[in-house]
Design a protein around this motif. Structure first.
Motif, mmCIF file in Angstrom:
data_model
loop_
_atom_site.group_PDB
_atom_site.id
_atom_site.type_symbol
_atom_site.label_atom_id
_atom_site.label_comp_id
_atom_site.label_asym_id
_atom_site.label_seq_id
_atom_site.Cartn_x
_atom_site.Cartn_y
_atom_site.Cartn_z
ATOM 1 N N VAL A 136 0.877 -1.170 0.000
ATOM 2 C CA VAL A 136 0.000 0.000 0.000
ATOM 3 C C VAL A 136 0.919 1.226 0.000
ATOM 4 O O VAL A 136 1.529 1.549 1.021
ATOM 5 C CB VAL A 136 -0.932 0.031 1.221
ATOM 6 C CG1 VAL A 136 -1.782 1.298 1.201
ATOM 7 C CG2 VAL A 136 -1.822 -1.207 1.247
ATOM 8 N N GLY A 137 1.042 1.857 -1.147
ATOM 9 C CA GLY A 137 1.982 2.974 -1.250
ATOM 10 C C GLY A 137 3.398 2.484 -1.001
ATOM 11 O O GLY A 137 3.880 1.557 -1.656
ATOM 12 N N ARG A 173 -6.842 5.297 9.194
ATOM 13 C CA ARG A 173 -6.370 5.772 7.898
ATOM 14 C C ARG A 173 -7.477 6.561 7.215
ATOM 15 O O ARG A 173 -8.599 6.092 7.064
ATOM 16 C CB ARG A 173 -5.936 4.593 7.009
ATOM 17 C CG ARG A 173 -4.732 3.867 7.570
ATOM 18 C CD ARG A 173 -4.396 2.607 6.785
ATOM 19 N NE ARG A 173 -4.052 2.869 5.413
ATOM 20 C CZ ARG A 173 -2.856 3.260 4.997
ATOM 21 N NH1 ARG A 173 -1.893 3.475 5.862
ATOM 22 N NH2 ARG A 173 -2.622 3.449 3.711
ATOM 23 N N GLU A 211 -8.387 9.337 3.855
ATOM 24 C CA GLU A 211 -8.387 9.183 2.402
ATOM 25 C C GLU A 211 -6.974 8.903 1.914
ATOM 26 O O GLU A 211 -6.029 9.582 2.289
ATOM 27 C CB GLU A 211 -8.925 10.451 1.743
ATOM 28 C CG GLU A 211 -9.037 10.340 0.241
ATOM 29 C CD GLU A 211 -9.612 11.596 -0.387
ATOM 30 O OE1 GLU A 211 -9.637 11.678 -1.626
ATOM 31 O OE2 GLU A 211 -10.029 12.491 0.381
ATOM 32 N N GLN A 212 -6.846 7.879 1.089
ATOM 33 C CA GLN A 212 -5.534 7.464 0.621
ATOM 34 C C GLN A 212 -5.173 8.115 -0.712
ATOM 35 O O GLN A 212 -6.054 8.392 -1.538
ATOM 36 C CB GLN A 212 -5.496 5.937 0.473
ATOM 37 C CG GLN A 212 -5.712 5.195 1.787
ATOM 38 C CD GLN A 212 -4.723 5.613 2.842
ATOM 39 O OE1 GLN A 212 -3.528 5.449 2.689
ATOM 40 N NE2 GLN A 212 -5.221 6.209 3.930
ATOM 41 N N PRO A 213 -3.889 8.365 -0.939
ATOM 42 C CA PRO A 213 -3.462 8.951 -2.217
ATOM 43 C C PRO A 213 -3.629 7.958 -3.351
ATOM 44 O O PRO A 213 -3.775 6.750 -3.117
ATOM 45 C CB PRO A 213 -1.986 9.265 -1.969
ATOM 46 C CG PRO A 213 -1.559 8.239 -0.966
ATOM 47 C CD PRO A 213 -2.755 8.070 -0.054
ATOM 48 N N ARG A 214 -3.605 8.438 -4.551
ATOM 49 C CA ARG A 214 -3.662 7.566 -5.726
ATOM 50 C C ARG A 214 -2.366 6.767 -5.825
ATOM 51 O O ARG A 214 -1.275 7.321 -5.726
ATOM 52 C CB ARG A 214 -3.855 8.414 -6.989
ATOM 53 C CG ARG A 214 -4.051 7.621 -8.280
ATOM 54 C CD ARG A 214 -5.367 6.890 -8.301
ATOM 55 N NE ARG A 214 -6.509 7.769 -8.149
ATOM 56 C CZ ARG A 214 -7.161 8.328 -9.179
ATOM 57 N NH1 ARG A 214 -6.783 8.088 -10.435
ATOM 58 N NH2 ARG A 214 -8.205 9.105 -8.963
ATOM 59 N N ASP A 215 -2.485 5.462 -5.994
ATOM 60 C CA ASP A 215 -1.299 4.632 -6.121
ATOM 61 C C ASP A 215 -0.543 4.984 -7.395
ATOM 62 O O ASP A 215 -1.142 5.373 -8.405
ATOM 63 C CB ASP A 215 -1.692 3.148 -6.154
ATOM 64 C CG ASP A 215 -0.477 2.233 -6.097
ATOM 65 O OD1 ASP A 215 0.103 2.079 -5.011
ATOM 66 O OD2 ASP A 215 -0.089 1.697 -7.157
ATOM 67 N N GLN A 252 3.989 11.474 -0.697
ATOM 68 C CA GLN A 252 3.162 10.291 -0.463
ATOM 69 C C GLN A 252 1.712 10.642 -0.143
ATOM 70 O O GLN A 252 0.865 9.744 -0.084
ATOM 71 C CB GLN A 252 3.761 9.449 0.654
ATOM 72 C CG GLN A 252 5.120 8.879 0.326
ATOM 73 C CD GLN A 252 5.137 8.079 -0.968
ATOM 74 O OE1 GLN A 252 4.489 7.042 -1.072
ATOM 75 N NE2 GLN A 252 5.866 8.554 -1.972
ATOM 76 N N GLU A 253 1.406 11.901 0.042
ATOM 77 C CA GLU A 253 0.016 12.314 0.207
ATOM 78 C C GLU A 253 -0.639 12.595 -1.137
ATOM 79 O O GLU A 253 -1.844 12.815 -1.211
ATOM 80 C CB GLU A 253 -0.076 13.550 1.100
ATOM 81 C CG GLU A 253 0.367 13.282 2.537
ATOM 82 C CD GLU A 253 0.182 14.483 3.433
ATOM 83 O OE1 GLU A 253 -0.332 15.520 2.952
ATOM 84 O OE2 GLU A 253 0.531 14.391 4.623
ATOM 85 N N GLY A 274 1.143 7.475 -4.132
ATOM 86 C CA GLY A 274 1.720 6.479 -3.245
ATOM 87 C C GLY A 274 2.712 5.567 -3.939
ATOM 88 O O GLY A 274 2.416 4.995 -4.989
#
Length: 261
Positions: free
Chosen positions: A56-57, A123, A125-129, A157-158, A161
């Motif tokens: 993940v990232g 966790r 909102e996750q960044p776009r991989d 990384q924000e 990822g």
């Protein structure tokens, strides 16, 4: 520091080695690297089975059969060792040692002691991989931070990822964009070149690492890179490689790369 290509290979190899195995003992030694008491970490892991290991990232996620999750960040020098339980005591710089019911074991090691383990972290909102970046997403990211150098944006990384210092240099060279270009000045054709270069560079690296070190669960394989490396003097096209500190990152690029300002 391991980046998306290395971590993808690590996750695949760890999955083959430990998914489905029952944990019978946990020895945690990295007192400064986990945000929960050691007893809670042990309680969450012992008697559970490993259901999944994935990247993940720039981290690895380990999901257990009791729905507990570990997020592991290897930092600069962290890595894994697949071994037997009776051989764990012979290893140096162990942060986390996990013993399985079949007598095998997995150790997280780091000579610098910087690798971190997070149990069930909250966790947002996750960044776009890095492998899923689209032109629209990248264009919007550049517009939000128009005065940010494009290299700094790629390694944020924000925002994206998985991409770090080494592969950002490779991506920018492939796209022929100077790392010192301002994100907000990139024209549509430069955005398109980046969107094409990002997955191409990363996927090629994954395959090259698999070919050279098919069982890798630690370390870096970088001797196939085109421009990022202290021993490289010129690009494959013969252009001189420039080494420069750019916003705290040792950066390698050439005059083949266009500066957008």
């Amino acid at each position: 520091m391991p980046e998306l290509p290395e971590l993808t290979v690590f996750a695949d190899n760890l999955s083959k080695a430990v998914v489905g195995k029952e944990i019978v003992k946990v020895d945690y030694r990295g007192k400064k690297s986990v945000k929960v008491p050691t007893e809670e970490l042990t309680r969450s892991m012992v008697a559970a089975r490993i259901d999944k290991v994935q990247r993940v990232g720039k981290q690895l996620l380990v999901r257990l059969s009791n729905d507990a999750t570990l997020f592991i960040h290897l930092m600069l020098k962290g890595g894994f060792v697949l071994t037997k339980t009776e051989e764990l005591q012979q290893l140096d710089a162990v942060i986390l040692a996990v013993s399985f019911a079949d007598g095998s074991a997995l150790a997280l090691t780091d000579p610098r002691g910087m690798a971190t383990v997070a149990l069930n972290p909250k966790r947002g909102e996750q960044p776009r991989d890095g492998l899923k970046v689209t032109a629209d997403y990248l264009q919007a990211a550049c517009q939000r931070q128009p005065n940010k150098m494009i290299k700094a944006l790629l390694v944020d990384q924000e925002v994206i990822g998985g991409i770090g210092n080494a592969y950002s240099d490779e991506i920018l060279w492939r796209a022929r964009i100077s790392p010192k270009s301002l994100a907000g000045k990139l024209p549509p054709e430069a955005i398109d070149a980046l969107v094409e270069a990002i997955p191409a560079v990363l996927n090629e690296a994954v395959e090259e690492i698999r070919r050279r070190r098919p069982d890798a669960v630690s370390g870096e394989v970088r001797d196939f890179l085109k421009v990022h490396g202290p021993d490289l003097k010129s690009s494959p096209n013969g252009a001189r490689i420039i080494k420069e500190q750019i916003q705290s990152k040792v950066t390698y690029y050439t005059e083949e790369q266009k500066l957008y300002r």
